[in-house]
Design an enzyme around this catalytic site. Structure first.
Site, mmCIF file in Angstrom:
data_model
loop_
_atom_site.group_PDB
_atom_site.id
_atom_site.type_symbol
_atom_site.label_atom_id
_atom_site.label_comp_id
_atom_site.label_asym_id
_atom_site.label_seq_id
_atom_site.Cartn_x
_atom_site.Cartn_y
_atom_site.Cartn_z
ATOM 1 N N THR A 296 4.441 -62.895 -22.616
ATOM 2 C CA THR A 296 4.274 -64.227 -22.812
ATOM 3 C C THR A 296 2.997 -64.517 -22.164
ATOM 4 O O THR A 296 2.164 -63.568 -21.372
ATOM 5 C CB THR A 296 5.300 -64.978 -22.128
ATOM 6 O OG1 THR A 296 5.250 -65.003 -20.868
ATOM 7 C CG2 THR A 296 6.705 -64.563 -22.731
ATOM 8 N N LYS B 119 -10.056 -61.893 -15.062
ATOM 9 C CA LYS B 119 -9.936 -60.448 -15.100
ATOM 10 C C LYS B 119 -10.517 -59.865 -13.794
ATOM 11 O O LYS B 119 -10.113 -59.056 -13.289
ATOM 12 C CB LYS B 119 -10.558 -59.823 -16.214
ATOM 13 C CG LYS B 119 -9.816 -60.318 -17.489
ATOM 14 C CD LYS B 119 -10.481 -59.458 -18.664
ATOM 15 C CE LYS B 119 -9.656 -59.906 -20.060
ATOM 16 N NZ LYS B 119 -10.559 -59.101 -21.104
ATOM 17 N N ALA C 95 -6.559 -53.785 -22.736
ATOM 18 C CA ALA C 95 -5.605 -52.934 -23.447
ATOM 19 C C ALA C 95 -6.286 -51.684 -23.727
ATOM 20 O O ALA C 95 -7.434 -51.599 -24.411
ATOM 21 C CB ALA C 95 -4.914 -53.628 -24.445
#
Length: 368
Positions: A95, A223, A151
């Site tokens: 989520t 990030k 990813a």
């Protein structure tokens, strides 16, 4: 030997969560035969409802969820796991919920490992960040979050391996955003207005729903914050200097279509910036951590076309990791962003789940 049962409690059944279930279902036999691991989903939730099933997900999990899911609380999740005596439990947070993250510590205290695509736990106040780590150590649990950064490529794993091997990391810099990589790769190499490339990026599906955070630099700064804390820097978000791509007089609309219709006002300034560059340089929007200078920045830079950052194509991302022993020769980690994003994120989550599963296997073997 019987395969080790791993019970995955999945929060979030949007595109990423659904892709994860499908990947596990498709590879279930492989995991059992080659890794001696049996992955099951005894609990699946969305934001308000949970589907509880003792034997795990079958091929009709979506129909079962729609028919049998009920309202839940975190207390219900913990109680179900205890009542059913489920062992080797891994929470998967697919989520974007900051509320769910507040439950991480009680979940850890009740024996749950955590794998998260959700970035929130790693960018909240440093006291909360440290409290999670204290509880992980105290209760001997794992928390992995490779997909917080990118990813498909193990940036955090590489940094962690270097850091814990005693290698001194001095700097990390790179292009962290696939959409901004595409935009500036084209803008630097083509004689086309910046706003035209933005519209092309939207047609290709590259402009994210959080496009405001992308162009203001906030998304990239988050990030960077995760990476900086991974290196032991106890900083907050406000310690990061962010150079927005938007001019001060440009009011950012909330609707993407309105933003694109107004984006031509950005063309002139960016075109001048491009023209004033040294020869054989290109524009890139980078994040940079400098450990000796204690500097954390997100900014637009002019980069030599021969550098790793300057050579990027299409939607490629790149991380340059500088260490004391390697000097000015960084470890370069490239990201290939081809394929569906949700599938790639799900695969990254699954990789982290398997890493935690292997750690559980080792612990089980020691106990035996």
């Amino acid at each position: 030997m019987q395969a080790l049962r791993i019970n995955v409690v999945l929060f979030g059944i949007g595109s990423v969560g659904s892709a994860l279930i499908n990947q596990v279902t498709e590879s279930q036999q492989f995991f059992q035969e080659k890794r001696n691991i049996d992955l099951r989903f005894p609990i699946i939730t969305n934001s308000t409802l949970a589907f509880f099933e003792k034997e795990g997900v079958k091929n009709i999990w979506e129909a079962d969820f729609n028919k049998l899911a009920i309202p839940f609380t975190i207390t219900d999740i913990i109680a179900f796991v205890k009542n059913k005596e489920l062992e080797n439990v891994i929470i998967v947070d697919a989520t974007e919920s900051a509320e769910l993250v507040k439950s991480y510590i009680p979940l850890i205290q009740n024996g749950f490992n955590i794998v998260a695509a959700n970035q929130s736990a790693n960018i909240l106040h440093i006291d909360f960040y440290k409290d999670i780590r204290r509880n992980l150590k105290k209760f001997d649990k794992n928390f992995l979050y490779e997909t917080n950064i990118r990813a498909g490529i193990p940036v955090l794993q590489i940094i962690s391996d270097l850091y814990y091997s005693g290698e001194k990391i001095t700097k990390i810099r790179g292009v962290f955003s696939d959409s901004l990589s595409y935009i500036f790769n084209r803008f630097s190499s083509e004689n086309v207005p910046f706003s035209t490339i933005l519209n092309d990026a939207e047609k290709k599906g590259l402009l994210k729903k959080d496009f405001k955070e992308e162009f203001s630099g906030i998304g990239i700064a988050r990030k960077l914050l995760v990476l900086a804390r991974e290196l032991g820097k106890e900083i907050e978000f406000l310690d990061i200097k962010i150079e927005s791509l938007l001019t001060k007089d440009f009011e950012m609309p909330n609707v993407k279509s309105k933003f694109l219709s107004k984006a031509a006002v950005l063309d002139k300034d960016l075109e001048i910036t491009k023209i004033l560059q040294p020869i054989n340089h290109v524009l890139r929007y980078v994040a940079e951590i400098s450990i000796p200078e204690n500097r954390f920045e997100v900014k637009l830079v002019s980069e030599p076309i021969t550098s790793a950052i300057g050579q990027l194509k299409e939607t490629e991302t790149v991380f340059e990791i500088y260490t004391q022993s390697r000097g000015n020769n960084p470890i370069v980690v490239h990201g290939d962003n081809s394929g569906k994003k949700e599938t790639t994120i799900a695969r990254g989550i699954l990789t982290d789940v398997l890493k935690v599963s292997e750690k559980i296997k080792i612990k089980e073997a020691i106990w035996l």
